[in-house]
Design an enzyme around this catalytic site. Structure first.
Site, mmCIF file in Angstrom:
data_model
loop_
_atom_site.group_PDB
_atom_site.id
_atom_site.type_symbol
_atom_site.label_atom_id
_atom_site.label_comp_id
_atom_site.label_asym_id
_atom_site.label_seq_id
_atom_site.Cartn_x
_atom_site.Cartn_y
_atom_site.Cartn_z
ATOM 1 C CG HIS A 38 -1.900 0.986 1.389
ATOM 2 N ND1 HIS A 38 -1.638 2.279 1.766
ATOM 3 C CD2 HIS A 38 -3.235 0.924 1.196
ATOM 4 C CE1 HIS A 38 -2.764 2.967 1.807
ATOM 5 N NE2 HIS A 38 -3.754 2.168 1.457
ATOM 6 C CG ASP A 54 0.619 -2.403 6.180
ATOM 7 O OD1 ASP A 54 -0.323 -2.566 6.973
ATOM 8 O OD2 ASP A 54 0.547 -1.704 5.155
ATOM 9 C CD GLN A 89 -6.864 -4.349 4.121
ATOM 10 O OE1 GLN A 89 -7.788 -5.024 4.564
ATOM 11 N NE2 GLN A 89 -7.040 -3.117 3.690
ATOM 12 C CE LYS A 120 -7.025 -0.070 6.350
ATOM 13 N NZ LYS A 120 -7.768 0.417 5.195
ATOM 14 C CB CYS A 147 -3.566 3.401 -1.626
ATOM 15 S SG CYS A 147 -4.844 4.602 -1.316
#
Ligand code: PLP
Length: 403
Positions: free
Chosen positions: A115, A192, A195, A218, A358
């Site tokens: 991202h 990261d 997600q 999220k 993104c």
């Protein structure tokens, strides 16, 4: 299937098949109530007031930190920094670790699937330190073969950054192998988890990861609260990212002694309501249970994958195995711009994302300019998926392209 939608006021109040969960999740009642309760019962500036209410506000805030520590299996609450979101967490590491430690000749390794939030900070570090930014490329199905990782990691790899789950392909990355290899070479790794944390258990101790970032919004928490996990020894040695109130022991005209971890990295008034609501979101998620969350998301993803892949002209990006999508299906339709797909779906009250997500370098690598993306959460239903698939069947006809 149990109806979790009943817990989400927005999903009850609006006629919507909300399939943009990778952008932001919806909030269940216990999360909304936790934030409200903080402001109704405990509101004072956490970490400042010495009166009873101020102390209670601090306690609520610190209890939330402990809840996040348990969630991530971190060893100490000193390793849990509250930020605004994943982007800020990654920037903290880029500024306080990257800019301080890296120099010409060093390499920063990122995957091509990152991202922009996990790419631009490293581009900045490379530009300002003279370090070299290198890209680990994936196959068209989103896989990163181990040999490729082995070939890219070496003694100059001082820092590697990788998303645990791609926000475009939904593919889970082999971060365990990356961490092992980078550590063997003396570097550090940032994962990261924007997600992954909402959709699978994340264990920073088992991963032995150095830094890990995720966003509350999220994971059903309010917008404006995020987390950075960092190993204590690394965080201790890093200078503050932002400076100002809250993050000091003492200040003179000339300088300051910074506070201990984690407060050294939490300058200014903190997001107390957001933190306690994040703790409530974690409670809610764990009450539903990972087995239920993952089982439902996998079943719904398969249903959507099978339905979409049977429609003429529809191409699902990445793996052709629905089990490898972690709830995320990006797709294109021959002859139809993704914005038109999104508009037609919106007419039927189906919310999806369209664009570059993104992640422009990944889309360029895959040879697509943009795509439509449906992303599923456990509180979605078979009806949501049916509405997506049924409407998708009409897209080409409505664009005058026949069936
Ligand atoms: C993989 C990934 N990383 C980082 C981000 C940035 O998250 P935020 O905007 O909450 O900082 C996102 C958000 O879409 C994401 O999907």
């Amino acid at each position: 299937m149990k109806d979790f939608k009943a817990d989400f006021p927005l999903l009850n109040e609006r006629d919507i098949a909300y399939l943009d969960n990778a952008a932001t999740a919806q909030r269940p009642v216990p999360v909304l109530e936790a934030e409200r309760k903080f402001y109704e019962r405990f509101n004072a500036n956490p970490l400042r007031g010495l009166y009873a209410l101020g102390v209670e506000a601090t306690e609520e805030y610190e209890k939330a930190r402990e809840r996040v520590r348990q969630f991530l299996h971190a060893g100490s609450t000193q390793e849990i920094i509250f930020t605004r979101n994943t982007t800020e967490s990654i920037n903290l590491v880029a500024y306080s670790y990257g800019l301080e430690r890296l120099k010409p000749g060093d390499e920063i390794l990122v995957s091509i699937a990152e991202h922009h939030s996990d790419l631009l900070p490293w581009q900045m570090v490379a530009r300002r330190t003279g370090a070299t930014l290198r890209f680990l490329e994936c196959d068209p199905d989103g896989t990163f073969p181990l040999e490729r990782i082995q070939a890219m990691v070496g003694p100059n790899t001082k820092l590697a950054a990788m998303g645990q789950v791609s926000n475009v392909l939904g593919r889970t990355a082999p971060v365990e192998e990356l961490i092992r290899l980078v550590h063997q070479n003396g570097g550090v790794v940032l994962v990261d988890a924007a997600q992954s944390a909402p959709h699978m258990p994340v264990d920073v101790a088992a991963l032995d990861v150095d830094f890990l970032a995720f966003s509350g919004h999220k994971l059903m928490a309010p917008m404006g609260i995020g987390v950075l996990y960092g190993k204590k020894a690394l965080l201790d040695a890093m200078p503050p990212f932002l400076t100002g109130g809250e993050m000091i022991e003492s200040v003179t005209r000339e300088g300051a002694v910074y506070a201990e971890l984690p407060h050294k990295f939490e300058a200014g008034t903190v997001n107390g309501g957001g933190a306690v609501a994040l703790a409530a979101a974690i409670d809610y998620l764990e009450q539903v249970g990972w087995q239920e969350v993952m089982g439902r998301e996998e079943a719904l993803t398969k249903l959507a994958f099978d339905g979409l892949s049977q429609i003429l002209g529809v191409h699902i990006l990445g793996s052709q195995d629905p089990a490898e999508h972690c709830g995320i299906l990006s797709f294109t339709v021959d002859g139809v711009h993704p914005h038109d797909i999104a508009a037609i779906l919106d007419d039927a009250h189906v919310a999806i994302r369209a664009g570059h997500h993104c992640a422009q370098p990944l889309l360029a690598h895959l040879g697509v300019r943009s795509s439509a993306r449906a992303s599923i959460a456990f509180y979605n239903t078979e009806e949501d998926v049916a509405r997506l698939v049924d409407t998708m069947k009409t897209v080409r006809r409505r664009m005058g392209l026949g069936l």
